[in-house]
Design a protein around this motif. Structure first.
Motif, PDB file in Angstrom:
ATOM      1  N   HIS A   4      34.942  45.664  37.851  1.00  0.00           N
ATOM      2  CA  HIS A   4      33.856  44.772  37.673  1.00  0.00           C
ATOM      3  C   HIS A   4      34.176  43.867  36.506  1.00  0.00           C
ATOM      4  O   HIS A   4      33.564  42.625  36.936  1.00  0.00           O
ATOM      5  N   ALA A   5      34.703  44.277  35.436  1.00  0.00           N
ATOM      6  CA  ALA A   5      35.039  43.153  34.394  1.00  0.00           C
ATOM      7  C   ALA A   5      35.954  42.227  34.877  1.00  0.00           C
ATOM      8  O   ALA A   5      35.723  40.955  34.711  1.00  0.00           O
ATOM      9  N   ARG A   6      36.912  42.594  35.769  1.00  0.00           N
ATOM     10  CA  ARG A   6      37.891  41.557  36.294  1.00  0.00           C
ATOM     11  C   ARG A   6      37.202  40.670  37.299  1.00  0.00           C
ATOM     12  O   ARG A   6      37.427  39.196  37.135  1.00  0.00           O
ATOM     13  N   ALA A   7      36.185  41.160  38.032  1.00  0.00           N
ATOM     14  CA  ALA A   7      35.437  40.367  38.811  1.00  0.00           C
ATOM     15  C   ALA A   7      34.730  39.244  38.065  1.00  0.00           C
ATOM     16  O   ALA A   7      34.470  38.163  38.495  1.00  0.00           O
ATOM     17  N   LEU A   8      34.058  39.726  37.123  1.00  0.00           N
ATOM     18  CA  LEU A   8      33.138  38.778  36.410  1.00  0.00           C
ATOM     19  C   LEU A   8      34.058  37.821  35.419  1.00  0.00           C
ATOM     20  O   LEU A   8      33.633  36.518  35.608  1.00  0.00           O
ATOM     21  N   LEU A   9      35.151  37.863  35.096  1.00  0.00           N
ATOM     22  CA  LEU A   9      36.144  37.141  34.709  1.00  0.00           C
ATOM     23  C   LEU A   9      36.532  36.005  35.601  1.00  0.00           C
ATOM     24  O   LEU A   9      36.641  34.847  35.485  1.00  0.00           O
ATOM     25  N   ALA A  10      36.882  36.550  36.840  1.00  0.00           N
ATOM     26  CA  ALA A  10      37.467  35.728  37.863  1.00  0.00           C
ATOM     27  C   ALA A  10      36.150  34.972  38.427  1.00  0.00           C
ATOM     28  O   ALA A  10      36.509  33.521  38.464  1.00  0.00           O
TER      29      ALA A  10
END
Length: 207
Positions: A4-10
């Motif tokens: 989820h954190a990677r998705a937010l950064l993306a």
């Protein structure tokens, strides 16, 4: 949680391809400027580097890794190169070793952004140019749909490792050329002031 954190950064750095280009660019500019600003205030090791490690958890290149390279290393290299292209008459001999080392390590190893800090502290215009170049690099990366790469390697290797090498090269040219041009202009202006004031005498800002 890490996914989820990677998705937010993306999402913040160009992953929302359906979003308007201006919105993606603005978001990337804020993050790029934040990486540069935060690194000078102790946030790099506390926040940026852990997020890069989180992005690279599965062995992939990182969005923040690209901004680490651009907003810190390449911007710093441009500021250092300016001190070599047109040295400041009052302090060129002292500046040159640091500028050479900073240029070589930032482009050859992807590290040592601190080398440019004395030059940024000396000239407000160069300081502003470095921040603006970081923002512009972030905007270009986000507008391209998110550019992934890494610091801590030579710049050509970072380009090869990137998932969008052409976009990374364009962003790197902006990140390098803006502080380089402004740094040369700042030194030219300082040299002209010194010549008018008595053959290159030091000013308080040169100290």
């Amino acid at each position: 949680l890490t996914s989820h954190a990677r998705a937010l950064l993306a999402l913040a750095l160009g992953g929302a391809r359906g979003a308007p280009l201006v919105a993606r660019g603005a978001c990337g500019a804020v993050v790029g400027a934040g990486v540069h600003w935060g690194s000078r205030r102790g946030f790099y090791h506390a926040l940026v580097l852990p997020l890069i490690a989180l992005e690279a958890e599965r062995g992939e290149m990182a969005l923040l890794g690209a901004l680490d390279l651009l907003a810190l290393c390449v911007v710093g290299a441009g500021a250092c190169a300016a001190q070599l292209a047109l040295p400041r008459a009052a302090s060129g001999a002292r500046d040159a070793p640091l500028a050479r080392r900073g240029l070589a390590l930032n482009l050859g190893c992807g590290d040592y952004v601190e080398a440019c800090f004395p030059f940024l502290a000396r000239d407000r215009a160069l300081d502003a140019a470095a921040l603006c170049a970081s923002a512009a690099a972030g905007a270009l990366c986000a507008s391209a749909g998110g550019v992934r790469s890494t610091a801590y390697v030579p710049l050509p290797v970072a380009v090869v490792l990137s998932d969008a090498p052409r976009a990374l090269v364009r962003a790197a040219l902006v990140a390098f050329c803006a502080p380089f041009a402004v740094g040369v202009a700042c030194n030219a202006a300082a040299n002209a002031r010194g010549a008018r004031g008595g053959g290159g005498a030091r000013t308080p800002r040169d100290e």
